[in-house]
Design an enzyme around this catalytic site. Structure first.
Site, PDB file in Angstrom:
ATOM      1  N   HIS A 129       0.835  -1.209   0.000  1.00  0.00           N
ATOM      2  CA  HIS A 129       0.000   0.000   0.000  1.00  0.00           C
ATOM      3  C   HIS A 129       0.869   1.259   0.000  1.00  0.00           C
ATOM      4  CE1 HIS A 129      -3.258   2.754   1.341  1.00  0.00           C
ATOM      5  NE2 HIS A 129      -2.292   3.278   2.075  1.00  0.00           N
ATOM      6  N   GLU A 130       1.873   1.286   0.874  1.00  0.00           N
ATOM      7  CA  GLU A 130       2.718   2.470   0.981  1.00  0.00           C
ATOM      8  C   GLU A 130       3.537   2.678  -0.287  1.00  0.00           C
ATOM      9  OE1 GLU A 130       2.267   4.570   3.269  1.00  0.00           O
ATOM     10  OE2 GLU A 130       0.979   3.313   4.501  1.00  0.00           O
ATOM     11  N   HIS A 133       1.505   4.367  -2.953  1.00  0.00           N
ATOM     12  CA  HIS A 133       1.464   5.832  -2.897  1.00  0.00           C
ATOM     13  C   HIS A 133       2.609   6.427  -3.718  1.00  0.00           C
ATOM     14  CE1 HIS A 133      -1.814   6.585  -0.156  1.00  0.00           C
ATOM     15  NE2 HIS A 133      -1.279   5.883   0.821  1.00  0.00           N
ATOM     16  N   GLU A 190      -5.881   6.934  -0.990  1.00  0.00           N
ATOM     17  CA  GLU A 190      -5.786   5.756  -0.141  1.00  0.00           C
ATOM     18  C   GLU A 190      -6.389   4.534  -0.832  1.00  0.00           C
ATOM     19  OE1 GLU A 190      -4.271   5.331   2.752  1.00  0.00           O
ATOM     20  OE2 GLU A 190      -3.552   7.390   2.653  1.00  0.00           O
TER      21      GLU A 190
END
Length: 263
Positions: A129-130, A133, A190
């Protein structure tokens, strides 16, 4: 009078929206990016260096090998792109349930996350997920939106200058920008990072179904202390879980190699 000010506010926001997007995210969403990749990488590296000075670094060999194993399995899916070929991974000795990735190939994992992400697949969910980004250039996008929002406020201030209702109109416009533009985009970022991260961790050989279990654990860990979704830059846990389940159903069913990271 209210209608006049509403129109002025709308004109200011439309002026911002007419700026053409100069990039497209990995999910096909148009983006406005005002900063170069080099600038963002430099900013990420500087921020990471500062964090390493401020935060205590965990030196436990087993923990570091475990986190490195998960991170490397995911980052290996990004090659041969030279921008994402080398990542520095640091575990911070903190109870925070958190992790982050920065432009320039920097990943930080707080030890407290390992108490909530109970296995390699759940940790891969967060790290993926990070990294999502970074791949989607969300940092650049947020900074660019902030610049444009400031420009819109300045434009409205100029238009309304000298009017007795200027203070009220500016306060309303500031609130509208904060909750009408910046925060919804934050939730979009997100959700997009969730999708990118899910794809990455699945391709790397992790179990994507564990992403749902991870967010169930996050919900328990938060103890219900989450702001209403409308006023949050993050989707609610339930929204996140629903969206992940929909994305998991779209993933290819072909078998992939299994990762074996142990602590």
């Amino acid at each position: 009078m209210y209608i006049q000010f509403s129109r002025l506010i709308a004109i200011s926001l439309v002026a911002l929206s007419t700026l053409s997007a100069c990039a497209t995210s990995p999910t096909g969403r148009p983006q406005v990016l005002l900063f170069s990749a080099g600038d963002m990488s430099q900013l990420g590296a500087q921020s990471f260096a500062e964090l390493k000075k401020q935060e205590k670094i965990n030196l436990d060999e087993n923990i570091n090998q475990y986190v490195q194993c998960v991170a490397q399995a995911i980052t290996s899916r990004l090659t041969p792109d030279p921008k994402f070929s080398k990542w520095e991974v640091v575990v911070f000795d903190s109870k925070q349930v958190n992790a982050f990735a920065l432009p320039g190939g920097k990943i930080g994992v707080y030890q407290g996350l390992l108490d909530v992400a109970s296995n390699q697949d759940q940790l891969a969910t967060v790290i993926g997920h990070e990294i999502g980004h970074v791949i989607a250039q969300h940092g650049n996008e947020r900074m660019s939106r902030s610049q444009l929002a400031d420009a819109g406020l300045q434009l409205s201030n100029s238009v309304l200058s000298g009017n007795e209702y200027q203070g009220i109109a500016m306060a309303g416009l500031g609130l509208g920008v904060q909750y009408g533009i910046l925060m919804p985009y934050g939730r979009t970022d997100e959700s997009e990072a969730d999708i990118i991260g899910l794809r990455l961790m699945a391709e790397a050989g992790f179990d994507p179904k564990q992403s749902v279990e991870l967010w169930k654990n996050m919900a328990k860990a938060s103890g219900g202390n989450q702001p209403p979704e409308l006023l949050s830059t993050h989707p609610s846990h339930s929204t996140r879980i629903d969206e992940l389940q929909k994305e998991i159903a779209k993933l290819p069913t072909t078998s992939v190699r299994r990762v074996n990271c142990k602590m």
